[in-house]
Design a protein around this motif. Structure first.
Motif, PDB file in Angstrom:
ATOM      1  N   ALA A  61       0.827  -1.214   0.000  1.00 56.04           N
ATOM      2  CA  ALA A  61       0.000   0.000   0.000  1.00 56.04           C
ATOM      3  C   ALA A  61       0.860   1.261   0.000  1.00 56.04           C
ATOM      4  CB  ALA A  61      -0.932  -0.008   1.208  1.00 56.04           C
ATOM      5  N   THR A  62       1.941   1.239   0.757  1.00 51.45           N
ATOM      6  CA  THR A  62       2.839   2.402   0.819  1.00 51.45           C
ATOM      7  C   THR A  62       3.509   2.635  -0.527  1.00 51.45           C
ATOM      8  OG1 THR A  62       3.203   1.994   3.167  1.00 51.45           O
ATOM      9  CG2 THR A  62       4.783   3.428   2.051  1.00 51.45           C
ATOM     10  N   CYS A  63       3.938   1.563  -1.159  1.00 53.09           N
ATOM     11  CA  CYS A  63       4.544   1.695  -2.482  1.00 53.09           C
ATOM     12  C   CYS A  63       3.559   2.328  -3.462  1.00 53.09           C
ATOM     13  CB  CYS A  63       5.005   0.331  -2.991  1.00 53.09           C
ATOM     14  SG  CYS A  63       5.725   0.405  -4.640  1.00 53.09           S
ATOM     15  N   SER A  75       0.633  15.375   4.733  1.00 53.41           N
ATOM     16  CA  SER A  75       0.370  14.740   6.029  1.00 53.41           C
ATOM     17  C   SER A  75      -0.153  13.317   5.850  1.00 53.41           C
ATOM     18  CB  SER A  75      -0.595  15.580   6.871  1.00 53.41           C
ATOM     19  OG  SER A  75      -1.870  15.622   6.283  1.00 53.41           O
ATOM     20  N   ALA A  76      -0.965  13.068   4.839  1.00 56.30           N
ATOM     21  CA  ALA A  76      -1.455  11.708   4.584  1.00 56.30           C
ATOM     22  C   ALA A  76      -0.315  10.793   4.141  1.00 56.30           C
ATOM     23  CB  ALA A  76      -2.555  11.736   3.526  1.00 56.30           C
ATOM     24  N   ILE A  77       0.585  11.307   3.328  1.00 56.97           N
ATOM     25  CA  ILE A  77       1.753  10.529   2.907  1.00 56.97           C
ATOM     26  C   ILE A  77       2.629  10.236   4.116  1.00 56.97           C
ATOM     27  CG2 ILE A  77       3.886  10.607   1.557  1.00 56.97           C
ATOM     28  CD1 ILE A  77       2.276  12.173  -0.577  1.00 56.97           C
ATOM     29  N   ARG A  78       2.847  11.227   4.956  1.00 55.39           N
ATOM     30  CA  ARG A  78       3.660  11.056   6.157  1.00 55.39           C
ATOM     31  C   ARG A  78       3.071   9.958   7.051  1.00 55.39           C
ATOM     32  NH1 ARG A  78       7.223  14.182   8.264  1.00 55.39           N
ATOM     33  NH2 ARG A  78       6.552  16.015   7.114  1.00 55.39           N
ATOM     34  N   ILE A  79       1.782   9.978   7.264  1.00 54.38           N
ATOM     35  CA  ILE A  79       1.124   8.969   8.102  1.00 54.38           C
ATOM     36  C   ILE A  79       1.326   7.574   7.521  1.00 54.38           C
ATOM     37  CG2 ILE A  79      -1.137   8.105   8.849  1.00 54.38           C
ATOM     38  CD1 ILE A  79      -1.922  11.126   9.157  1.00 54.38           C
ATOM     39  N   TRP A  83       3.522   4.651   9.310  1.00 51.86           N
ATOM     40  CA  TRP A  83       2.884   3.367   9.594  1.00 51.86           C
ATOM     41  C   TRP A  83       3.725   2.229   9.013  1.00 51.86           C
ATOM     42  CZ3 TRP A  83      -1.654   0.977   6.563  1.00 51.86           C
ATOM     43  CH2 TRP A  83      -2.157  -0.141   7.244  1.00 51.86           C
ATOM     44  N   CYS A  84       4.190   2.395   7.811  1.00 58.29           N
ATOM     45  CA  CYS A  84       5.017   1.389   7.157  1.00 58.29           C
ATOM     46  C   CYS A  84       6.297   1.160   7.958  1.00 58.29           C
ATOM     47  CB  CYS A  84       5.336   1.831   5.724  1.00 58.29           C
ATOM     48  SG  CYS A  84       6.251   0.605   4.779  1.00 58.29           S
ATOM     49  N   ARG A  85       6.936   2.229   8.358  1.00 63.77           N
ATOM     50  CA  ARG A  85       8.175   2.111   9.138  1.00 63.77           C
ATOM     51  C   ARG A  85       7.926   1.328  10.427  1.00 63.77           C
ATOM     52  NH1 ARG A  85      10.958   7.492  11.221  1.00 63.77           N
ATOM     53  NH2 ARG A  85       8.892   7.656  12.129  1.00 63.77           N
ATOM     54  N   THR A  86       6.853   1.644  11.120  1.00 64.05           N
ATOM     55  CA  THR A  86       6.523   0.969  12.375  1.00 64.05           C
ATOM     56  C   THR A  86       6.266  -0.516  12.161  1.00 64.05           C
ATOM     57  OG1 THR A  86       5.607   3.005  13.286  1.00 64.05           O
ATOM     58  CG2 THR A  86       4.898   0.937  14.311  1.00 64.05           C
ATOM     59  N   ALA A 114      14.678   3.241   4.717  1.00 62.21           N
ATOM     60  CA  ALA A 114      14.277   4.049   3.559  1.00 62.21           C
ATOM     61  C   ALA A 114      13.098   4.947   3.920  1.00 62.21           C
ATOM     62  CB  ALA A 114      13.935   3.149   2.373  1.00 62.21           C
ATOM     63  N   CYS A 115      12.173   4.432   4.722  1.00 65.06           N
ATOM     64  CA  CYS A 115      11.042   5.246   5.179  1.00 65.06           C
ATOM     65  C   CYS A 115      11.543   6.405   6.044  1.00 65.06           C
ATOM     66  CB  CYS A 115      10.052   4.406   5.975  1.00 65.06           C
ATOM     67  SG  CYS A 115       9.090   3.235   5.001  1.00 65.06           S
ATOM     68  N   THR A 116      12.484   6.115   6.934  1.00 63.96           N
ATOM     69  CA  THR A 116      13.055   7.145   7.801  1.00 63.96           C
ATOM     70  C   THR A 116      13.742   8.224   6.968  1.00 63.96           C
ATOM     71  OG1 THR A 116      13.340   5.564   9.601  1.00 63.96           O
ATOM     72  CG2 THR A 116      14.704   7.558   9.680  1.00 63.96           C
TER      73      THR A 116
END
Length: 123
Positions: A61-63, A75-79, A83-86, A114-116
């Motif tokens: 989903a993140t990809c 902000s939606a992309i950041r969330i 979430w992906c990183r977590t 990569a998310c970080t």
């Protein structure tokens, strides 16, 4: 008012692409890891399988969010990326406890990094 330089824009695009690519690789590794765990196995095996499935779905989903032209704001992309990183870090810890899952743990950690990196570009 902040002005974005061309260099900052390139870094943003490169980090976004790297994050999307890491998510794709992580989703593949997690789906493979989940498919290799016996569905009727122990409680620990079921935990690892569920973490692999969830990580694959979140990374996929993140990809899609990062690679498709969509109308999500920052902000939606950041969330989504947070979430992906977590989920990746949680999955890495689960894979660490399961013999033979080192490749999955490595893929999830690389995706979390990569998310970080991408999140730092958003700041």
């Amino acid at each position: 008012m902040t002005t974005t330089t061309q260099q900052e824009l390139f870094r943003f695009l490169e980090d976004r692409f790297a994050c999307a690519q890491a998510c794709t690789e992580c989703a593949r590794a997690c789906a493979l890891r989940a498919s290799m765990v016996d569905a009727d196995g122990t409680q620990e095996q079921e935990f690892v399988r569920r973490k692999g499935i969830m990580c694959a779905e979140v990374c996929d989903a993140t990809c899609r969010v990062l690679s498709e032209q969509n109308s999500l704001d920052e902000s939606a992309i950041r969330i989504q990326v947070e979430w992906c990183r977590t989920v990746c870090l949680e999955s890495a810890h689960a894979f660490d406890r399961y013999p033979g899952a080192e490749d999955g743990a490595q893929a999830t950690r690389e995706c979390a990094q990569a998310c970080t990196d991408f999140l730092s570009t958003l700041n």
